[in-house]
Write a protein that holds these residues in place. Structure first.
Motif, mmCIF file in Angstrom:
data_model
loop_
_atom_site.group_PDB
_atom_site.id
_atom_site.type_symbol
_atom_site.label_atom_id
_atom_site.label_comp_id
_atom_site.label_asym_id
_atom_site.label_seq_id
_atom_site.Cartn_x
_atom_site.Cartn_y
_atom_site.Cartn_z
ATOM 1 N N ILE A 67 0.997 -1.642 -0.442
ATOM 2 C CA ILE A 67 -0.189 0.055 0.051
ATOM 3 C C ILE A 67 0.466 1.379 -0.158
ATOM 4 N N LYS A 73 2.188 1.407 -3.293
ATOM 5 C CA LYS A 73 1.492 1.957 -4.280
ATOM 6 C C LYS A 73 1.602 3.520 -4.135
ATOM 7 N N GLN A 74 1.366 4.363 -2.787
ATOM 8 C CA GLN A 74 0.613 5.193 -2.532
ATOM 9 C C GLN A 74 2.373 6.504 -3.169
ATOM 10 N N SER A 120 -3.491 4.272 -7.269
ATOM 11 C CA SER A 120 -5.154 4.730 -6.859
ATOM 12 C C SER A 120 -5.341 3.816 -5.618
ATOM 13 N N ILE A 121 -4.786 4.120 -4.261
ATOM 14 C CA ILE A 121 -5.247 3.457 -2.971
ATOM 15 C C ILE A 121 -6.382 3.421 -2.453
ATOM 16 N N LYS A 122 -7.443 2.744 -1.111
ATOM 17 C CA LYS A 122 -7.866 3.268 -0.159
ATOM 18 C C LYS A 122 -8.304 3.855 0.256
ATOM 19 N N PRO A 123 -7.220 4.836 1.482
ATOM 20 C CA PRO A 123 -6.772 5.256 2.731
ATOM 21 C C PRO A 123 -7.811 4.601 4.180
ATOM 22 N N HIS A 124 -8.715 4.280 4.097
ATOM 23 C CA HIS A 124 -9.516 3.284 4.494
ATOM 24 C C HIS A 124 -8.727 2.588 4.840
ATOM 25 N N ILE A 125 -8.718 1.674 4.115
ATOM 26 C CA ILE A 125 -7.787 -0.047 4.090
ATOM 27 C C ILE A 125 -7.100 0.234 4.928
ATOM 28 N N LYS A 155 -6.079 2.093 6.897
ATOM 29 C CA LYS A 155 -6.338 2.546 8.603
ATOM 30 C C LYS A 155 -6.773 1.008 9.409
ATOM 31 N N HIS A 156 -6.771 -0.088 8.742
ATOM 32 C CA HIS A 156 -7.973 -0.458 8.441
ATOM 33 C C HIS A 156 -6.909 -2.609 8.680
#
Length: 67
Positions: free
Chosen positions: A31, A34-35, A40-45, A47-48
């Motif tokens: 992650i 990729k950042q 594109s990443i999903k920021p909430h993932i 955090k989880h």
């Protein structure tokens, strides 16, 4: 998607906890990679996965302290 519950993780064996910690560390690296490369990443993932990793590290620490 809600944050992982610690009750679910407490049922894992010590070996499973260690495997899951390794998997999460690899996922977090991917992650971050990729950042850094502007994918594109999903920021909430992110955090989880960090939250679950912290829970697993706490369980592993408790396991080694009680040994």
């Amino acid at each position: 998607m809600s944050l992982p519950k610690i009750e679910e993780l407490k049922e894992l064996s010590h070996e499973d906890i260690e495997k899951r910690i390794t998997e999460l560390k690899k996922d977090l690296f991917d992650i971050r990679f990729k950042q850094a490369t502007k994918q594109s990443i999903k920021p909430h993932i992110f955090k989880h996965k960090k939250h679950e990793l912290a829970q697993l590290l706490m369980l592993e620490n408790n396991y080694t302290m009680n040994k």
